[in-house]
Design an enzyme around this catalytic site. Sequence first.
Site, PDB file in Angstrom:
ATOM      1  N   ASN A   3      -1.787   4.936  -7.833  1.00  0.00           N
ATOM      2  CA  ASN A   3      -0.863   4.077  -7.093  1.00  0.00           C
ATOM      3  C   ASN A   3      -0.621   4.740  -5.734  1.00  0.00           C
ATOM      4  O   ASN A   3       0.088   5.739  -5.652  1.00  0.00           O
ATOM      5  CB  ASN A   3       0.447   3.961  -7.899  1.00  0.00           C
ATOM      6  CG  ASN A   3       1.513   3.165  -7.173  1.00  0.00           C
ATOM      7  OD1 ASN A   3       1.261   2.591  -6.110  1.00  0.00           O
ATOM      8  ND2 ASN A   3       2.707   3.134  -7.741  1.00  0.00           N
ATOM      9  N   TRP A   4      -1.220   4.197  -4.707  1.00  0.00           N
ATOM     10  CA  TRP A   4      -1.117   4.826  -3.374  1.00  0.00           C
ATOM     11  C   TRP A   4       0.226   4.505  -2.706  1.00  0.00           C
ATOM     12  O   TRP A   4       0.545   5.060  -1.667  1.00  0.00           O
ATOM     13  CB  TRP A   4      -2.272   4.369  -2.468  1.00  0.00           C
ATOM     14  CG  TRP A   4      -3.623   4.845  -2.906  1.00  0.00           C
ATOM     15  CD1 TRP A   4      -3.925   5.559  -4.043  1.00  0.00           C
ATOM     16  CD2 TRP A   4      -4.865   4.664  -2.218  1.00  0.00           C
ATOM     17  NE1 TRP A   4      -5.274   5.814  -4.103  1.00  0.00           N
ATOM     18  CE2 TRP A   4      -5.881   5.270  -2.992  1.00  0.00           C
ATOM     19  CE3 TRP A   4      -5.236   4.030  -1.025  1.00  0.00           C
ATOM     20  CZ2 TRP A   4      -7.223   5.272  -2.604  1.00  0.00           C
ATOM     21  CZ3 TRP A   4      -6.576   4.029  -0.636  1.00  0.00           C
ATOM     22  CH2 TRP A   4      -7.554   4.659  -1.420  1.00  0.00           C
ATOM     23  N   LYS A   5       0.967   3.598  -3.281  1.00  0.00           N
ATOM     24  CA  LYS A   5       2.273   3.194  -2.727  1.00  0.00           C
ATOM     25  C   LYS A   5       2.124   2.843  -1.233  1.00  0.00           C
ATOM     26  O   LYS A   5       1.071   2.385  -0.827  1.00  0.00           O
ATOM     27  CB  LYS A   5       3.315   4.280  -2.982  1.00  0.00           C
ATOM     28  CG  LYS A   5       3.387   4.668  -4.469  1.00  0.00           C
ATOM     29  CD  LYS A   5       4.583   5.498  -4.828  1.00  0.00           C
ATOM     30  CE  LYS A   5       4.555   5.825  -6.318  1.00  0.00           C
ATOM     31  NZ  LYS A   5       5.694   6.589  -6.768  1.00  0.00           N
ATOM     32  N   HIS A  43       7.062  -1.897 -11.300  1.00  0.00           N
ATOM     33  CA  HIS A  43       7.248  -0.474 -11.008  1.00  0.00           C
ATOM     34  C   HIS A  43       8.733  -0.216 -10.758  1.00  0.00           C
ATOM     35  O   HIS A  43       9.433  -1.063 -10.196  1.00  0.00           O
ATOM     36  CB  HIS A  43       6.416  -0.088  -9.778  1.00  0.00           C
ATOM     37  CG  HIS A  43       6.371   1.395  -9.578  1.00  0.00           C
ATOM     38  ND1 HIS A  43       7.397   2.082  -8.976  1.00  0.00           N
ATOM     39  CD2 HIS A  43       5.433   2.318  -9.907  1.00  0.00           C
ATOM     40  CE1 HIS A  43       7.087   3.367  -8.959  1.00  0.00           C
ATOM     41  NE2 HIS A  43       5.901   3.541  -9.510  1.00  0.00           N
ATOM     42  N   GLU A  85      10.222   1.433  -8.621  1.00  0.00           N
ATOM     43  CA  GLU A  85      10.630   1.307  -7.209  1.00  0.00           C
ATOM     44  C   GLU A  85      10.884  -0.159  -6.847  1.00  0.00           C
ATOM     45  O   GLU A  85      11.773  -0.469  -6.063  1.00  0.00           O
ATOM     46  CB  GLU A  85       9.558   1.938  -6.304  1.00  0.00           C
ATOM     47  CG  GLU A  85       9.627   3.461  -6.379  1.00  0.00           C
ATOM     48  CD  GLU A  85       8.309   4.169  -6.165  1.00  0.00           C
ATOM     49  OE1 GLU A  85       7.364   3.569  -5.627  1.00  0.00           O
ATOM     50  OE2 GLU A  85       8.230   5.356  -6.547  1.00  0.00           O
ATOM     51  N   GLU A 111       6.750   5.190 -17.384  1.00  0.00           N
ATOM     52  CA  GLU A 111       7.030   6.120 -16.289  1.00  0.00           C
ATOM     53  C   GLU A 111       8.532   6.418 -16.236  1.00  0.00           C
ATOM     54  O   GLU A 111       9.306   5.640 -15.660  1.00  0.00           O
ATOM     55  CB  GLU A 111       6.631   5.499 -14.950  1.00  0.00           C
ATOM     56  CG  GLU A 111       5.179   5.113 -14.859  1.00  0.00           C
ATOM     57  CD  GLU A 111       4.757   4.964 -13.397  1.00  0.00           C
ATOM     58  OE1 GLU A 111       3.885   5.713 -12.962  1.00  0.00           O
ATOM     59  OE2 GLU A 111       5.332   4.108 -12.696  1.00  0.00           O
ATOM     60  N   GLY A 136       7.646  11.304  -8.771  1.00  0.00           N
ATOM     61  CA  GLY A 136       7.709  11.987  -7.482  1.00  0.00           C
ATOM     62  C   GLY A 136       8.636  13.188  -7.461  1.00  0.00           C
ATOM     63  O   GLY A 136       8.927  13.736  -6.400  1.00  0.00           O
ATOM     64  N   SER A 179       4.746  12.285 -11.984  1.00  0.00           N
ATOM     65  CA  SER A 179       4.325  13.641 -11.608  1.00  0.00           C
ATOM     66  C   SER A 179       3.090  14.127 -12.373  1.00  0.00           C
ATOM     67  O   SER A 179       2.984  15.308 -12.707  1.00  0.00           O
ATOM     68  CB  SER A 179       5.480  14.629 -11.756  1.00  0.00           C
ATOM     69  OG  SER A 179       6.519  14.295 -10.842  1.00  0.00           O
ATOM     70  N   GLY A 200       0.712   8.797  -8.925  1.00  0.00           N
ATOM     71  CA  GLY A 200       1.207   8.499  -7.578  1.00  0.00           C
ATOM     72  C   GLY A 200       0.725   9.547  -6.581  1.00  0.00           C
ATOM     73  O   GLY A 200      -0.382   9.477  -6.069  1.00  0.00           O
ATOM     74  N   GLY A 201       1.555  10.547  -6.348  1.00  0.00           N
ATOM     75  CA  GLY A 201       1.276  11.565  -5.320  1.00  0.00           C
ATOM     76  C   GLY A 201      -0.129  12.167  -5.407  1.00  0.00           C
ATOM     77  O   GLY A 201      -0.821  12.298  -4.397  1.00  0.00           O
TER      78      GLY A 201
HETATM   79  P1  PGA Z   1       4.089  10.248  -9.045  1.00  0.00           P
HETATM   80  O1  PGA Z   1       4.246   8.645  -9.059  1.00  0.00           O
HETATM   81  O2  PGA Z   1       2.791  10.566  -9.733  1.00  0.00           O
HETATM   82  O3  PGA Z   1       4.089  10.618  -7.586  1.00  0.00           O
HETATM   83  O4  PGA Z   1       5.265  10.805  -9.784  1.00  0.00           O
HETATM   84  C1  PGA Z   1       3.890   7.894 -10.184  1.00  0.00           C
HETATM   85  C2  PGA Z   1       4.197   6.444  -9.966  1.00  0.00           C
HETATM   86  O5  PGA Z   1       5.235   6.128  -9.359  1.00  0.00           O
HETATM   87  O6  PGA Z   1       3.426   5.566 -10.380  1.00  0.00           O
END
Ligand code: PGA
Length: 274
Positions: free
Chosen positions: A20-22, A107, A109, A187, A193, A233, A254-255
Amino acid sequence: MNQNKRGGAMSKRKMLVAGNWKMNKSYAEAVNLAQQLSYSSKEWEVESCVCPTHLALKAVANVFAFDHAPIKFGAQNVFWEEDGAYTGEISASMLKDLGCSFCIVGHSERRELFSEGSEQIARKAFSLIQQGICPIVCCGEPLSVYEQAGATEYVARQVREVLEILVPQLEAAGISLTPEKLVLAYEPIWAIGSGKVATPEYANKIAERLRAELATVVSEDLAAGVRILYGGSVKAANAGMFFEQEHIDGALVGGAALIAEDFSEIVKQAGCVA
Ligand code: PGA
């Protein structure tokens, strides 16, 4: 092939690692990352997918097509209507047109920042499934719920609410919900994050509870076949521990998905337990 808690060759569910590149990467940076991934993917053995911004989707798709890279791609969000006066929105048929295989929905977010709830998430998932795109439906508890040991029921309810809206909609449209049409991602919000990860055993217990929910609301077949990813993470250093768990079938990253070597390493680790 390792014998592990997933039962080695016994496990019918194929691993999936999704990135997920956000809201990251300019157009040029997205192309560059796609090129690096495309090169690394020669060594990958499991299904993989990246979700760039809508603006970079076509460019990333072109890189993978040009290189014949086996990497799938998807979106991070969708609107449920097919077309019309919905300023700023993008439909599932438009994602289909670009060749998307997956789309993240629900998600945390989006739930938090854009007030998305079960009704919207179910409608998005429905429009995606109608177009043959697999929704990656996210769930996860906030820190306060985790601290009160209420996570299991919290996430089970999140998934139940979506299914109770989605399944009748699919039935009315004559579509049966088979395992390849849905992916769940657990998640925990406090792990996203933050550098904090759930323990693999804890994530596995939650995933097991989600399967029980799938069995109750839909069917045993769906419960046994739907892939459940862990996210929060995930890094090359911890991914392997999650992949060995019986009920976890990959990761939503994500990251670490923004760095080609890191994402590549995670996909390779999934290959060791597949
Ligand atoms: P993260 O994000 O790996 O940076 O914790 C995961 C996500 O939000 O899908």
